[in-house]
Design a protein around this motif. Structure first.
Motif, PDB file in Angstrom:
ATOM      1  N   ILE A  23       0.860  -1.188   0.000  1.00 55.57           N
ATOM      2  CA  ILE A  23       0.000   0.000   0.000  1.00 55.57           C
ATOM      3  C   ILE A  23       0.895   1.237   0.000  1.00 55.57           C
ATOM      4  O   ILE A  23       1.542   1.546   0.991  1.00 55.57           O
ATOM      5  N   LYS A  24       0.918   1.917  -1.132  1.00 53.52           N
ATOM      6  CA  LYS A  24       1.758   3.112  -1.256  1.00 53.52           C
ATOM      7  C   LYS A  24       0.897   4.306  -1.640  1.00 53.52           C
ATOM      8  O   LYS A  24       0.524   5.107  -0.805  1.00 53.52           O
ATOM      9  N   ASN A  25       0.582   4.440  -2.932  1.00 54.63           N
ATOM     10  CA  ASN A  25      -0.175   5.597  -3.400  1.00 54.63           C
ATOM     11  C   ASN A  25      -1.671   5.355  -3.457  1.00 54.63           C
ATOM     12  O   ASN A  25      -2.437   6.303  -3.536  1.00 54.63           O
ATOM     13  N   ARG A  26      -2.080   4.107  -3.466  1.00 48.42           N
ATOM     14  CA  ARG A  26      -3.503   3.774  -3.591  1.00 48.42           C
ATOM     15  C   ARG A  26      -3.982   3.065  -2.335  1.00 48.42           C
ATOM     16  O   ARG A  26      -3.342   2.135  -1.862  1.00 48.42           O
ATOM     17  N   TRP A  27      -5.125   3.506  -1.819  1.00 47.27           N
ATOM     18  CA  TRP A  27      -5.713   2.891  -0.635  1.00 47.27           C
ATOM     19  C   TRP A  27      -7.054   2.239  -0.945  1.00 47.27           C
ATOM     20  O   TRP A  27      -7.641   1.602  -0.091  1.00 47.27           O
ATOM     21  N   ASP A  28      -7.571   2.453  -2.143  1.00 47.10           N
ATOM     22  CA  ASP A  28      -8.920   1.991  -2.423  1.00 47.10           C
ATOM     23  C   ASP A  28      -8.986   0.479  -2.595  1.00 47.10           C
ATOM     24  O   ASP A  28      -8.085  -0.148  -3.144  1.00 47.10           O
ATOM     25  N   ARG A  29     -10.065  -0.077  -2.129  1.00 51.39           N
ATOM     26  CA  ARG A  29     -10.290  -1.513  -2.107  1.00 51.39           C
ATOM     27  C   ARG A  29     -10.221  -2.129  -3.508  1.00 51.39           C
ATOM     28  O   ARG A  29      -9.645  -3.189  -3.705  1.00 51.39           O
ATOM     29  N   ASN A  30     -10.821  -1.463  -4.490  1.00 47.83           N
ATOM     30  CA  ASN A  30     -10.882  -1.995  -5.851  1.00 47.83           C
ATOM     31  C   ASN A  30      -9.489  -2.299  -6.400  1.00 47.83           C
ATOM     32  O   ASN A  30      -9.266  -3.309  -7.053  1.00 47.83           O
ATOM     33  N   PHE A  31      -8.538  -1.417  -6.128  1.00 46.17           N
ATOM     34  CA  PHE A  31      -7.184  -1.566  -6.659  1.00 46.17           C
ATOM     35  C   PHE A  31      -6.511  -2.853  -6.169  1.00 46.17           C
ATOM     36  O   PHE A  31      -5.719  -3.461  -6.872  1.00 46.17           O
ATOM     37  N   PHE A  32      -6.832  -3.272  -4.937  1.00 53.11           N
ATOM     38  CA  PHE A  32      -6.192  -4.442  -4.340  1.00 53.11           C
ATOM     39  C   PHE A  32      -7.058  -5.704  -4.382  1.00 53.11           C
ATOM     40  O   PHE A  32      -6.687  -6.716  -3.810  1.00 53.11           O
ATOM     41  N   ASP A  33      -8.189  -5.638  -5.049  1.00 56.44           N
ATOM     42  CA  ASP A  33      -9.094  -6.792  -5.107  1.00 56.44           C
ATOM     43  C   ASP A  33      -8.349  -8.008  -5.668  1.00 56.44           C
ATOM     44  O   ASP A  33      -7.702  -7.922  -6.717  1.00 56.44           O
ATOM     45  N   PRO A  34      -8.428  -9.159  -4.992  1.00 53.82           N
ATOM     46  CA  PRO A  34      -7.704 -10.357  -5.442  1.00 53.82           C
ATOM     47  C   PRO A  34      -8.077 -10.832  -6.851  1.00 53.82           C
ATOM     48  O   PRO A  34      -7.309 -11.536  -7.480  1.00 53.82           O
ATOM     49  N   LYS A  35      -9.234 -10.406  -7.358  1.00 52.69           N
ATOM     50  CA  LYS A  35      -9.607 -10.830  -8.717  1.00 52.69           C
ATOM     51  C   LYS A  35      -8.615 -10.313  -9.762  1.00 52.69           C
ATOM     52  O   LYS A  35      -8.553 -10.836 -10.864  1.00 52.69           O
ATOM     53  N   PHE A  36      -7.812  -9.298  -9.409  1.00 51.10           N
ATOM     54  CA  PHE A  36      -6.830  -8.747 -10.353  1.00 51.10           C
ATOM     55  C   PHE A  36      -5.451  -9.399 -10.223  1.00 51.10           C
ATOM     56  O   PHE A  36      -4.548  -9.070 -10.988  1.00 51.10           O
ATOM     57  N   ASN A  37      -5.262 -10.291  -9.264  1.00 53.54           N
ATOM     58  CA  ASN A  37      -3.947 -10.903  -9.059  1.00 53.54           C
ATOM     59  C   ASN A  37      -3.448 -11.643 -10.291  1.00 53.54           C
ATOM     60  O   ASN A  37      -2.262 -11.612 -10.601  1.00 53.54           O
ATOM     61  N   GLY A  38      -4.343 -12.332 -10.998  1.00 54.87           N
ATOM     62  CA  GLY A  38      -3.944 -13.055 -12.209  1.00 54.87           C
ATOM     63  C   GLY A  38      -3.407 -12.127 -13.284  1.00 54.87           C
ATOM     64  O   GLY A  38      -2.427 -12.449 -13.966  1.00 54.87           O
ATOM     65  N   ILE A  39      -4.015 -10.966 -13.424  1.00 58.28           N
ATOM     66  CA  ILE A  39      -3.571  -9.984 -14.429  1.00 58.28           C
ATOM     67  C   ILE A  39      -2.179  -9.475 -14.069  1.00 58.28           C
ATOM     68  O   ILE A  39      -1.295  -9.382 -14.923  1.00 58.28           O
ATOM     69  N   ILE A  40      -1.983  -9.151 -12.790  1.00 54.64           N
ATOM     70  CA  ILE A  40      -0.684  -8.639 -12.338  1.00 54.64           C
ATOM     71  C   ILE A  40       0.408  -9.685 -12.579  1.00 54.64           C
ATOM     72  O   ILE A  40       1.468  -9.363 -13.122  1.00 54.64           O
ATOM     73  N   ASP A  41       0.136 -10.926 -12.197  1.00 58.53           N
ATOM     74  CA  ASP A  41       1.111 -12.006 -12.400  1.00 58.53           C
ATOM     75  C   ASP A  41       1.420 -12.198 -13.874  1.00 58.53           C
ATOM     76  O   ASP A  41       2.582 -12.379 -14.265  1.00 58.53           O
ATOM     77  N   TYR A  42       0.393 -12.178 -14.711  1.00 58.73           N
ATOM     78  CA  TYR A  42       0.583 -12.365 -16.153  1.00 58.73           C
ATOM     79  C   TYR A  42       1.451 -11.245 -16.737  1.00 58.73           C
ATOM     80  O   TYR A  42       2.415 -11.501 -17.465  1.00 58.73           O
ATOM     81  N   LEU A  43       1.135 -10.001 -16.401  1.00 60.16           N
ATOM     82  CA  LEU A  43       1.890  -8.871 -16.948  1.00 60.16           C
ATOM     83  C   LEU A  43       3.334  -8.854 -16.447  1.00 60.16           C
ATOM     84  O   LEU A  43       4.235  -8.429 -17.172  1.00 60.16           O
ATOM     85  N   ASP A  44       3.546  -9.329 -15.226  1.00 65.00           N
ATOM     86  CA  ASP A  44       4.910  -9.390 -14.697  1.00 65.00           C
ATOM     87  C   ASP A  44       5.737 -10.487 -15.366  1.00 65.00           C
ATOM     88  O   ASP A  44       6.969 -10.447 -15.319  1.00 65.00           O
ATOM     89  N   SER A  45       5.070 -11.451 -15.995  1.00 67.99           N
ATOM     90  CA  SER A  45       5.782 -12.579 -16.598  1.00 67.99           C
ATOM     91  C   SER A  45       6.127 -12.375 -18.073  1.00 67.99           C
ATOM     92  O   SER A  45       6.793 -13.210 -18.672  1.00 67.99           O
TER      93      SER A  45
END
Length: 196
Positions: A23-45
Motif C-alpha cells: 500500500i503506497k499511493n492507492r488505498w482503495d479496495r478496488n485496486f487491491f481486489d484479489p480478482k486482479f492478481n492473475g492480471i498482475i502475475d501475467y503482466l509481470d511474466s
C-alpha cells in the motif's frame, strides 16, 4: 458491524488482506481486489511497455454549454456514442463548429485514434475510422494516438488486447459512485510487446 471489523482484524480473517508494504499511493479496495492478481502475475511474466511509451495520450476539449449546437461541423462525442465497438449517433447529440485553438485541434479525431470514456461502469474503446463523421471528444474522454506505427491500434482492436486493457482500466479506476480513470492511471496501463 464495528465489533466484527475489529474481530476480523485481530484474527486476520475477512474478505481479503493486503500486505502493508504493497500500500503506497492507492488505498482503495478496488485496486487491491484479489480478482486482479492473475492480471498482475501475467503482466509481470511477459515483456510489456507502459501505454505512454507507445502512444500520445490526451484528454478531450472542455466544451462550454454555450458552444454546443443542434447541428455543426463536428459531432461532440461522449461515452454514450460508443457501443459494442461501434460509433453511434443519438438524438441527444450536440455539435460544435471549429474553434481556432491548439487544444481544440488536438481533440479533433483522426483515423486510427483509439478513444475511450474516462467515466465508466464498463470500459468502452473505439478505433476512429476514416469514413466516420468528423468528431471531437469532450474532456470526459481521452484519445490514444499511436506514436509507434500501427502496433497499439492493432493490439487494441484484438479481442485479447481489448480484454486485457479493460481489466487493467477496471483495476486502476477510482470512485464508487462515479467510477473514473485519471490520465495518469491510463498512462500506466501495460501493453504486451508480442514477439514477431
Amino acid at each position: 458491524d464495528a465489533n466484527k471489523v475489529f474481530t476480523d482484524f485481530s484474527n486476520k480473517t475477512g474478505e481479503f488482506w493486503v500486505e502493508k508494504d504493497r500500500i503506497k499511493n492507492r488505498w482503495d479496495r478496488n485496486f487491491f481486489d484479489p480478482k486482479f492478481n492473475g492480471i498482475i502475475d501475467y503482466l509481470d511474466s511477459i515483456n510489456t511497455k507502459q501505454l505512454d511509451e507507445l502512444a500520445d495520450i490526451q484528454r478531450g476539449y472542455p466544451i462550454k454549454t454555450s458552444d454546443k449546437k443542434t447541428d455543426g461541423e463536428y459531432l461532440i462525442l461522449s461515452g454514450r456514442n460508443i457501443n459494442d465497438n461501434k460509433l453511434i449517433q443519438t438524438n441527444r447529440d450536440s455539435y460544435i463548429d471549429n474553434v481556432d485553438t491548439e487544444n481544440f485541434k488536438k481533440a479533433i479525431l483522426k483515423e486510427g485514434d483509439i478513444i475511450l470514456s474516462l467515466i465508466f461502469n464498463d470500459v468502452k474503446l473505439y478505433s476512429y475510422k476514416r469514413d466516420d463523421r468528423k468528431a471531437i471528444i469532450t474532456h470526459n474522454m481521452a484519445v490514444i494516438r499511436s506514436s509507434d506505427g500501427e502496433y497499439i491500434k492493432t493490439y487494441l482492436t484484438t479481442e485479447d488486447g481489448r480484454k486485457l486493457f479493460k481489466e487493467q482500466a477496471d483495476r486502476k479506476r477510482s470512485g464508487v459512485t462515479i467510477p473514473h480513470l485519471s490520465l495518469s492511471q491510463l498512462r500506466l496501463i501495460k501493453i504486451p510487446i508480442l514477439p514477431l
